[in-house]
Design a protein around this motif. Structure first.
Motif, short mmCIF file in Angstrom:
data_model
loop_
_atom_site.label_atom_id
_atom_site.label_comp_id
_atom_site.label_asym_id
_atom_site.label_seq_id
_atom_site.Cartn_x
_atom_site.Cartn_y
_atom_site.Cartn_z
N UNK A 1 36.03 40.51 33.20
CA UNK A 1 36.74 39.35 32.65
C UNK A 1 38.25 39.54 32.86
N UNK B 1 39.27 39.11 36.44
CA UNK B 1 39.35 37.68 36.73
C UNK B 1 40.70 37.11 36.29
N UNK C 1 43.07 33.62 39.92
CA UNK C 1 43.83 32.48 40.42
C UNK C 1 44.11 32.59 41.91
N UNK D 1 30.29 34.71 41.15
CA UNK D 1 30.87 34.53 39.82
C UNK D 1 32.37 34.25 39.92
N UNK E 1 34.17 30.79 38.69
CA UNK E 1 35.07 30.77 37.55
C UNK E 1 36.52 30.76 38.00
N UNK F 1 37.56 27.25 38.64
CA UNK F 1 37.81 26.51 37.40
C UNK F 1 39.24 26.77 36.90
N UNK F 2 39.63 28.06 36.93
CA UNK F 2 40.97 28.43 36.47
C UNK F 2 42.02 27.85 37.41
N UNK G 1 41.40 38.72 25.78
CA UNK G 1 39.99 38.92 26.11
C UNK G 1 39.47 40.22 25.52
N UNK H 1 36.29 40.53 23.11
CA UNK H 1 35.11 41.31 23.50
C UNK H 1 34.87 42.46 22.54
N UNK I 1 46.49 29.43 28.69
CA UNK I 1 45.65 28.45 29.38
C UNK I 1 44.65 29.17 30.27
N UNK I 2 45.11 30.21 30.98
CA UNK I 2 44.23 30.97 31.86
C UNK I 2 43.16 31.68 31.04
N UNK J 1 40.61 29.24 29.69
CA UNK J 1 39.72 28.70 30.72
C UNK J 1 38.66 29.73 31.12
N UNK J 2 39.11 30.97 31.31
CA UNK J 2 38.16 32.01 31.68
C UNK J 2 37.15 32.23 30.56
N UNK K 1 34.57 29.54 30.46
CA UNK K 1 33.61 29.58 31.55
C UNK K 1 32.70 30.80 31.52
N UNK K 2 33.06 31.78 30.72
CA UNK K 2 32.20 32.96 30.64
C UNK K 2 31.46 33.01 29.31
#
Lengths: 370, 378, 142
Positions: A302, A305, A310, A331, A335, A338-339, C54, C58, C88-89, C92-93, C96-97
């Motif tokens: 995660x 990502x 980006x 994946x 994703x 989307x970002x 994140x 988690x 925002x990033x 969004x992540x 989507x996860x």
């Protein structure tokens, strides 16, 4: 739209001509290795050795942008070097230039329509049948059976013209025909002149239109892309989905090592930040009574990502290198895009477009505030 | 030791009961051991207390997803374990732990090392894509009977250090014939702990086991030599070696999963090997072509000089290689001769110094070239 | 876990110049607010790497609050605009996860607005209480 013209040269004649007429110091392309049955991205400095090159060989043992970065990061070449790159490699290179990990000085970038590549493990030079069916599918504007899933769902297989100096049109054409090319940049046009290729303003060359096969391939792949994204999105239904997606991961971080965008020499996730005192493990085990090791396994993905999503060009290297078959690239493609959409950013599109996290406008993204 | 505690019944259950017992009477506070992952299609490591033990643990995994010594290193690299922690390891993982302790990447304070007679492991990729139920069954059978299951990894099938000797507590399976297992103390700490178990007075002689271990060891050593000889033939010389390595993509994943390769920044990723474009062009010129990324062979051979003496042949590198190169065999072969020179066995003894860190004044004379010309003649 | 008795843990990354000062002000003005937040002071909200957010989620934090100066008032003149992009990033992540984005909140709280700080904390705590515990906190396999 640049005009495509018939160069009247085959690929090997073209490479030889670059050496002969352009005083190029080197050419880098996929080539047959001297021992074994495999091909690798290789730098040649003379015409004779460059005969081993097979620039369109459908494998990606390294993302060529990473090779360019290795080649130019310390110092750019003092004489011109021609480098063959697939469209996704070209996009990765653009991103790498933005993050100052590669230079474009004295490089002649040559790109070509990409029919996708096989997983590098599954293709070698002696696989004649596979290569034949690849060429056939290519000519008819279809996906070849067995190419990587991200390749089969890639809609950006035609190199954007303002990135490469020379673009070779391949889809819908026969493999041994003379190359059909366009020369979008000044450097490309000069090369064409040096090679004796008549540019379209001279009356006796008729421009060649791009083929309809491109359109049919685009349609097929667009469909595939939609399906792939749906599949991945349903996989991430909730926290449980996130866990099971990376359940097999052995935390080897191979995906980040082969990623062209992940350039950090000392990855944040391998750094001391993620080394803990022994007490911390006991505390984290805490109420649950159990702690899976290595810790931060999901966070790595995660977090990675968030670091490179980006700029992800969906080249598929990560998935190729994953020893436990996690669909990493699918994946990240899903994703990541989307970002990218949030910032209206397309990685590799334009060298002058700022990276999303390095710029802002005062009134934007207000929906993310509370 | 010539005696061990004999415990009747299935191995899996018995070992879990034994570990639980130790946690319950506070002889240990936590245990680091393998378990199934969430989906159940692979294995992972777990750090557990007595509540978590039943849910997550499965002590004998048929594959090696991540090398146990690496987990011990994560747990104890910054400081020794906070509380008493039992660690259940394969013999090769145990040896790697001892090598890492020598390299100061593991602190053995507060650790109880437990190991067992290992029947080997399946190749990770084949396990993940194969019929797991069948493989699990085959593995469980071979754990009891101690026969080699079909489809074992190459390095495992020639491993001659298959017992957990050197651990604090050794779980003896060879000769137990699926009827149970021995708990054999290896150190004073192990003896102390074993006194606290329920069956602490059901001793049984280890004579039958020792004989079988000896026999298997002789047989494996023989197999090892012949297999390595023929493998060495197949990779001998630059041409053969380059053929084996032709599919290598220079991803360095072998070094990342290697328990011994502990450097955070590998020398072969460092700036030392960077060069400008012109220098690379010159190199390409000399060699009629330079593969990008460069220094592939240097990486492998250099890594051999860095860690092959401590290589425990655990096979993690081969499992993690995305190009299916027999990396582990390659390193086992490379280490065979260097070890003979220094009479060193990795993981044999914590007090045995790393060969590069010590020297004798009078040794290795055959590597010196004596100066033969006479000064006086001039 | 239900509403009664459930006390969420909220990690709050507060910028040194505005939101942290506002928290200070709330304290010195004796304004009461929910005790569920664990404040981590950062020099600027733009210091908050998406990975921080994140990682908190988690590892089981029930909510993550990022507080910064109001747009235009950043002590470093434009840090909070970058912070907004980073959040925002991260959002969004996370979305989507399969992570709940309602657990992430970005708010601008000026230094002089102690009551607003207390209000935001109370509001966010209420919301998190309604959503319930973060499932990732109990997930062994994460």
């Amino acid at each position: 739209m640049e005009t495509f013209i018939n160069s009247r040269m085959t690929i090997s004649e073209f490479i030889a001509a670059i050496f002969d007429k352009r005083e190029t110091a080197g050419v880098a392309a996929m080539a047959k290795l001297p021992s074994g049955n495999k091909a690798a991205y290789t730098l040649f400095t003379d015409k004779k050795s460059a005969e081993n090159s097979i620039p369109f060989f459908p494998a990606m043992p390294v993302n060529a942008a990473k090779a360019v970065s290795k080649f130019t990061r310390q110092a750019s070449p003092s004489k011109e070097v021609a480098m063959f790159l697939r469209p996704c490699e070209l996009r990765a290179l653009t991103e790498l230039v933005k993050i100052k990990q590669a230079g474009l000085d004295n490089l002649l970038l040559i790109s070509f329509d990409c029919g996708g590549v096989f997983p590098f493990k599954e293709i070698s030079i002696s696989d004649e049948e596979k290569l034949k069916s690849y060429v056939d599918a290519f000519k008819n504007g279809k996906n070849c059976e067995g190419i990587r899933p991200v390749c089969a769902a890639c809609t950006k297989f035609v190199p954007k013209e303002n990135q490469a100096d020379i673009v070779i049109s391949l889809i819908g054409r026969k493999p041994h025909d003379p190359l059909v090319m366009s020369f979008p940049t000044e450097k490309g046009k000069n090369t064409a002149k040096a090679l004796g290729i008549d540019l379209p303003d001279k009356t006796h060359t008729s421009p060649v239109a791009p083929s309809t096969a491109v359109e049919s391939l685009f349609k097929e792949r667009e469909e595939k892309e939609k399906k792939l994204k749906e599949k991945i999105k349903t996989g991430f239904a909730d926290t449980g989905g996130l866990v099971s997606m990376f359940d097999r991961c052995i935390s080897c971080h191979a995906c980040s090592y082969v990623c062209p965008i992940c350039y950090c020499k000392n990855c944040y996730f391998d750094s001391q930040t993620f080394e803990y005192f022994s007490e911390s493990y006991f505390i984290r085990m805490g109420e649950k009574g159990a702690l899976r090791l290595p810790v931060d396994r999901t966070l790595f993905h995660v977090g990675r990502l968030s670091h490179m999503g980006l700029s992800c060009v969906a080249c598929g290297m990560c998935e190729d290198a994953c020893p436990v078959n996690i669909p990493v690239s699918q994946i990240f493609k899903t994703i990541g895009s989307e970002a990218q959409a949030v910032f209206d950013y397309i990685p590799g599109k334009d060298l002058n477009e700022a990276l999303p996290l390095l710029t802002y406008s005062e009134s934007e993204l207000e929906t993310f505030e509370d | 030791m010539d005696k061990g505690i004999w415990i009747d019944g299935p191995v899996n259950k018995g070992v879990m009961k034994f570990l639980k017992g130790l946690l319950e009477n506070n002889a240990m506070d936590a245990v680091l051991m393998p378990g199934k992952n969430k989906t159940g299609d692979s294995n992972a490591w777990f750090f557990l207390d007595r509540d978590g033990l039943d849910e997550s643990a499965s002590p004998f995994p048929p594959v090696m997803t991540t090398q146990g010594a690496k987990m011990v290193s994560y747990l104890t690299k910054k400081n020794g374990s906070w509380k008493k922690t039992g660690v259940l390891l394969r013999p090769c993982e145990l040896r790697a732990v001892i090598e890492l302790a020598k390299l100061k990447q593991v602190d053995l304070t507060n650790l109880v090392l437990i190991s067992y007679d290992c029947p080997g492991a399946f190749p990770l990729k084949e396990y993940l894509s194969g019929n797991q139920q069948e493989l699990d069954m085959a593995f469980e059978t071979s754990l009891g009977t101690q026969t080699d299951p079909e489809g074992l990894r190459n390095v495992c099938s020639i491993c001659s250090n298959f017992t957990g000797s050197g651990a604090d507590i050794e779980i003896g399976l060879i000769g137990a014939d699926s009827k149970g297992f021995w708990l054999i103390p290896g150190t004073e700490q192990g003896e102390e702990l074993l006194k606290k178990t329920e069956e602490s007075n059901s001793f049984k002689s280890l004579e039958s086991r020792d004989k079988l271990v000896e026999a298997k060891s002789v047989q494996r050593k023989e197999k090892r030599e012949t297999t390595l000889d023929s493998f060495q033939q197949s990779v001998n010389g630059p041409e053969n070696l380059m053929t084996v390595l032709s599919s290598c993509i220079n991803c360095h994943n072998c070094s990342r999963v290697c328990p011994i390769c502990f450097c955070r920044e590998c020398y072969f990723d460092s700036r030392a090997l960077n060069s400008g474009a012109d220098e690379m062009l010159r190199r390409a010129d000399r060699k009629q072509g330079l593969r990008l990324l460069p220094d592939l062979l240097l990486f492998h051979m250099g890594r051999m000089t860095h860690m092959s003496i401590s290589c425990v042949s655990c096979g993690a590198c081969e499992d993690a290689c995305p190009a299916d190169i027999p990396v582990s065999m390659l390193f086992t072969v490379a280490a065979r001769d260097t070890r003979k020179i220094f009479d060193y066995e990795p993981g044999r003894d914590i007090d045995e110094a790393l060969p590069y860190s010590v020297f004798n004044f009078e040794e290795l004379k055959n590597f010196e070239a004596p100066y033969t010309r006479q000064y006086s003649k001039q | 876990m239900t509403d009664n008795g459930y006390e969420p843990k909220i990690v709050a990354f507060l910028c040194n110049w505005c939101t942290f000062t506002a928290a200070d002000l709330a304290g010195t003005s004796r304004i009461k607010y929910q005790p569920n937040i664990r404040i981590i002071k950062v020099m600027c909200s733009s210091r908050v790497d998406p990975v921080f957010i994140l990682k908190a989620l988690l590892d089981g934090a029930d909510g993550v609050l990022i507080g910064g100066c109001a747009p235009g008032d950043c002590h470093y003149s434009k840090g909070n605009f970058y912070a907004r992009r980073k959040v925002a990033l991260a959002k969004t992540l996370a979305q989507n996860m399969g992570l709940d984005t309602d657990r992430i909140r970005l708010s601008w709280i000026p230094a002089s607005e102690g009551p607003k700080f207390a209000g935001v904390v109370n509001e966010f705590t209420e919301k998190i209480k309604k959503i319930g515990a973060n499932p990732a906190g109990q997930e062994v396999f994460i």
